[in-house]
Enzyme design. Structure first.
Site, mmCIF file in Angstrom:
data_model
loop_
_atom_site.group_PDB
_atom_site.id
_atom_site.type_symbol
_atom_site.label_atom_id
_atom_site.label_comp_id
_atom_site.label_asym_id
_atom_site.label_seq_id
_atom_site.Cartn_x
_atom_site.Cartn_y
_atom_site.Cartn_z
ATOM 1 N N ASP A 1 0.690 -1.180 0.061
ATOM 2 C CA ASP A 1 -0.018 -0.004 -0.042
ATOM 3 C C ASP A 1 1.003 1.209 0.076
ATOM 4 O O ASP A 1 0.414 2.417 -0.270
ATOM 5 C CB ASP A 1 -0.763 0.102 1.177
ATOM 6 C CG ASP A 1 -2.120 0.949 1.041
ATOM 7 O OD1 ASP A 1 -2.589 1.131 -0.126
ATOM 8 O OD2 ASP A 1 -2.808 1.405 2.113
ATOM 9 N N THR B 1 -8.187 4.899 -1.059
ATOM 10 C CA THR B 1 -8.364 3.718 -1.921
ATOM 11 C C THR B 1 -9.478 3.027 -1.814
ATOM 12 O O THR B 1 -10.298 3.099 -0.815
ATOM 13 C CB THR B 1 -7.383 2.463 -1.131
ATOM 14 O OG1 THR B 1 -6.122 3.129 -0.893
ATOM 15 C CG2 THR B 1 -7.427 1.523 -1.827
ATOM 16 N N GLN C 1 -3.927 -0.480 -7.750
ATOM 17 C CA GLN C 1 -4.667 -0.128 -6.949
ATOM 18 C C GLN C 1 -5.572 0.978 -7.489
ATOM 19 O O GLN C 1 -4.853 1.668 -8.624
ATOM 20 C CB GLN C 1 -3.824 0.454 -5.702
ATOM 21 C CG GLN C 1 -4.570 1.048 -4.634
ATOM 22 C CD GLN C 1 -3.696 1.620 -3.431
ATOM 23 O OE1 GLN C 1 -2.943 2.422 -3.556
ATOM 24 N NE2 GLN C 1 -4.014 1.034 -2.378
#
Length: 285
Positions: A202, A226, A276
């Site tokens: 992340d 996110t 992502q």
């Protein structure tokens, strides 16, 4: 073992309530919200505790609500399928009865194959020459953009290319790249290394989308959150040795940004890939 590394390991080793239910606790990294990588890492840990003799090879997650760092997170694992070679699990994370996160993941029995390929990378990128060690507490991907020497008390070491000259010349690369490892040894338990890699996956991925649109160091003007995150594990991971991550922004439009990440070991072999997508909006003045 560095104290903060021990804390990270404890963070990802969940309390087992029953066969498929687990409880995790949060660490406030200074944002006031649960770090998305923590939830992803804990969810991977929960799923792995329901599988034997198979390694995780992919996980696909949706972040539905912000997590409250003051409250425990309950992880429920559904045994979706156990086949001869592959197993699948669905993980749901809740706080106070509300779902904050869901993830589907897949596991595979180890098998030999005559077919083997890894996308090659320019080996010069793997050099630590002209790099800067950065304190994660002052990393623009997590906090503000000041850079300083890393302290021994943090669980990770991270290095960036020294782009000071590029900044002065206005020639910043579109790609985000960095090196990361734990700031201490990790027990040789593969499942733990996978969970920690999920945690670190992340880092910088969503914020890399700010490079091509000129907002890299202006997080105070941008809303970031996110939406979904995927990770594929291609090969065994050793997280207490240097890993090189290349984040490639693909699109920023309609209040969303998407980027892909390629994670290599120091030999230049691809060990994991990530994607992502998240909310990226300018704050209205």
């Amino acid at each position: 073992m560095v104290a903060k590394v021990a804390e990270l390991i404890n963070l990802l080793q969940l309390e087992q309530i029953d066969n498929n239910s687990f409880l995790g606790y949060s660490q406030d990294i200074g944002t006031g919200k649960v770090f998305g990588g923590q939830v992803l890492g804990q969810a991977v840990s929960a799923a792995q505790m329901t599988v034997t003799d198979r390694k995780i090879h992919s996980a696909h997650a949706y972040f539905l609500r912000p997590g409250d760092v003051r409250l425990p997170i309950a992880y429920s694992v559904e045994v979706t399928r156990d086949g001869r070679t592959y197993s699948s699990r669905t993980v749901t994370a809740t706080q106070q009865g509300e779902t904050i996160f869901t993830m589907m993941c897949s596991f595979q029995k180890e098998e030999s194959s005559a077919l083997d390929y890894s996308r090659e990378i320019d080996k010069s990128l793997l050099s630590h020459e002209n790099t800067i060690e950065v304190n994660l507490e002052h990393d623009p991907g997590i906090g503000h953009s000041d850079r300083s020497k890393i302290s021994d008390g943090l669980p990770f070491m991270i290095r960036y290319p020294d782009e000071s000259q590029n900044i002065e010349q206005g020639t910043i690369e579109t790609f985000e790249r960095f090196w990361v490892k734990t700031n201490g040894e990790i027990p040789k338990t593969p499942e733990l290394h996978y969970s920690i890699l999920a945690y670190t996956s992340d880092f910088k991925l969503l914020t890399s989308n700010l490079r091509p649109v000129g907002y890299r160091f202006q997080l105070e003007k941008i809303i970031l959150a996110t939406i979904c995150h995927s990770i594929w594990f291609h090969r065994d991971v050793v997280i207490d040795d240097w890993l090189f991550t290349l984040c490639e922004p693909l699109s920023v439009n309609n209040g969303r940004g998407i980027s892909k990440g390629s994670i290599y070991n120091k030999q230049g072999i691809l060990v994991a890939s990530t994607m992502q997508e998240g909310v990226i909006r300018k704050i209205k003045e």
